[in-house]
Design an enzyme around this catalytic site. Structure first.
Site, PDB file in Angstrom:
ATOM      1  N   MET A 144     -15.692  -1.223   7.440  1.00  0.00           N
ATOM      2  CA  MET A 144     -15.328  -0.352   6.321  1.00  0.00           C
ATOM      3  C   MET A 144     -15.673  -0.910   4.939  1.00  0.00           C
ATOM      4  SD  MET A 144     -11.767   1.012   8.040  1.00  0.00           S
ATOM      5  CE  MET A 144     -11.323   2.236   6.818  1.00  0.00           C
ATOM      6  N   ASP A 158      -7.417  -4.591   6.602  1.00  0.00           N
ATOM      7  CA  ASP A 158      -6.751  -5.614   5.807  1.00  0.00           C
ATOM      8  C   ASP A 158      -6.351  -6.838   6.620  1.00  0.00           C
ATOM      9  OD1 ASP A 158      -6.968  -4.305   3.418  1.00  0.00           O
ATOM     10  OD2 ASP A 158      -4.983  -3.422   3.458  1.00  0.00           O
ATOM     11  N   ASN A 199       0.819  -1.215   0.000  1.00  0.00           N
ATOM     12  CA  ASN A 199       0.000   0.000   0.000  1.00  0.00           C
ATOM     13  C   ASN A 199       0.851   1.262   0.000  1.00  0.00           C
ATOM     14  OD1 ASN A 199      -2.340  -1.503  -0.054  1.00  0.00           O
ATOM     15  ND2 ASN A 199      -2.670  -1.448   2.152  1.00  0.00           N
ATOM     16  N   ASP A 224      -9.882  -5.323  -5.607  1.00  0.00           N
ATOM     17  CA  ASP A 224     -10.623  -6.350  -4.888  1.00  0.00           C
ATOM     18  C   ASP A 224     -12.124  -6.143  -4.981  1.00  0.00           C
ATOM     19  OD1 ASP A 224      -8.411  -7.696  -3.980  1.00  0.00           O
ATOM     20  OD2 ASP A 224      -8.207  -6.470  -2.198  1.00  0.00           O
TER      21      ASP A 224
END
Length: 446
Positions: free
Chosen positions: A353, A331, A33, A131
């Protein structure tokens, strides 16, 4: 190796013999990320920008290919070590069909819009992929650009977004509607070359965003408040080159912790940058997992007698929920969920989220896990305490994090499991099968 060859190489299936205890040391890759953010500032300058510890994974390699197609000169200095120079950027490439196809396959491609807008006065992006974990808004990005004076355009038929400006962007105050990490990063990259001062309140403050701000400051930007949710950016005329090293991937570190506990393995995770892990170690400790700090390493001993989930102070069931930094990263919720299936005790996993990220639990239930999916956001896990081993099965990886969670489940299960669609795992984890084999795992790529 070309990106097309690499992608073909990575497509396929894992076959995993479960129930084998692993042992050894593993060094986490550079953070995916962060890489998707810090590769993009090269577009803000004509000077050379060198970035090291870049992970060799599909999503990052796609972004490097995209930068090359934009005209950025790319030199590979060694493994994970690249120099970028954007002195002849071809902005017209953004309007081609090739870009629409290429940019649409990578969610991280949104990160090029801010620097392109700041330096060249325009930025375009097709509706990005990534995703399938629910709706992921782009509003924060584009509202930020509009606040800086850009004009927004959207071609509905092609799902093509764009921002343009006639002159320089103008600094302003803005309160973000959500603390979006990529949204904050994109707005910061646009604001560093704007006229005047930009103030961003409710800014994301994740370590990777902090890394981006430190990198931009090294290039000559003037960003203050780094690490807080209130950023102040004084616009500058131009930026220069710099050298930047990417942090180790905290999501991969959490994955290795979960893997060690679930397989009752003794593993040392090297050079984890403890000071940037936030609450991650403590969340795993709440699951009863023993982990020790040894210098900048994490040592996880063999959990011979399992691990017991702690309750809240009043004795009620433990809840683990995601939240913006410094809260627990979403994550790692998939990892926590699968590790809890063999814990002693119960836990409520609350994924706030993203609304579709828990939909892989049916595969764990097929393997014998005791999980009650309450709704798209919540699942109660009732741990087996290793009294009942998960059963091997055939499954498919729906996204990066669910994929690694299913891989952990397969490594702990009885028998040989098959995981299809492993390019999803390869998008976020570098040479995962080779590194597992080095620890003693029986895993082959078919």
């Amino acid at each position: 190796m070309s990106q097309n060859l690499r992608t073909l190489k990575n497509m396929g299936t894992f076959k995993i013999e479960g129930g084998i205890r692993l042992k050894g040391e593993v060094t986490p890759q550079g953070a995916k990320n962060e890489a998707l953010q810090v590769l993009c500032p090269c577009l803000l300058t004509s000077e050379k920008v060198r970035v090291t510890n870049i992970p060799d994974i599909i999503d990052v390699n796609k972004l490097i290919t995209l930068l090359g197609n934009l005209g950025v000169k790319i030199q590979k200095n060694g493994p994970g070590d690249y120099t970028f120079q954007a002195d002849e950027v071809n902005v017209d490439y953004l309007k081609t069909e090739a870009f629409k196809k290429e940019g649409g396959s990578l969610r991280g491609s949104i990160m090029i819009v801010g620097p392109l807008l700041a330096r060249f006065g325009c930025g375009y992006i097709p509706k990005p992929g990534g995703d399938k974990i629910g709706r992921r808004r782009l509003d924060t990005h584009f509202e930020g650009f509009i606040n800086l004076g850009a004009k927004f355009r959207y071609e509905r038929e092609d799902h093509f977004y764009g921002v343009e400006t006639d002159g320089k962007l103008k600094g302003t105050y803005m309160l973000l509607d959500e603390a979006s990490v990529t949204g904050t990063a994109n707005i910061v990259m646009a604001a560093v070359l704007a006229e005047g001062t930009t103030t961003i309140y409710n800014a994301a403050c994740e370590p990777y965003l902090q890394q981006l701000c430190k990198m931009l400051n090294a290039m000559g930007a003037k960003i203050s408040g780094v690490g807080s949710n209130l950023l102040t950016i004084e616009g500058v005329e131009s930026l220069g080159g710099c050298e930047h090293r990417i942090l180790p991937d905290m999501i991969e570190i959490g994955s290795w912790i979960g893997l060690a506990a679930m397989t009752r393995s003794e593993i040392t995770i090297k050079n984890v940058s403890w000071d940037n892990l936030g609450v991650i170690p403590n969340v795993f400790r709440k699951l009863g997992i023993t982990l020790e700090r040894r210098g900048d390493d994490i040592y996880i001993p063999t959990h011979e007698h399992g691990y017991e989930i702690k309750t809240d102070i009043d004795g009620s069931i433990l809840t683990i929920a995601d939240a913006p930094w410094p809260g627990f990263t979403p994550d790692l919720l998939s990892i926590v969920l699968v590790v809890a299936t063999q814990a002693n005790g119960d836990v409520l996993i609350h994924q706030k989220m993203f609304e579709s990220r828990l939909f892989f639990v049916d595969k764990l239930i097929d393997m014998g896990a005791k999980i009650m999916l309450c709704d798209p956001h919540r699942a109660v896990v009732m741990g087996h305490n290793f009294k009942s081993q998960l059963k091997a099965t055939v499954m498919s990886s729906p996204d990066i994090r669910a994929g690694i969670s299913l891989l952990i489940a397969a490594l702990s299960a009885k028998g040989t499991s098959t995981i299809q669609n492993i390019e999803q795992i390869d998008r976020g984890y570098e040479r995962i099968d080779e590194r597992l084999r080095a620890l003693g795992a029986n895993i082959v790529r078919v």
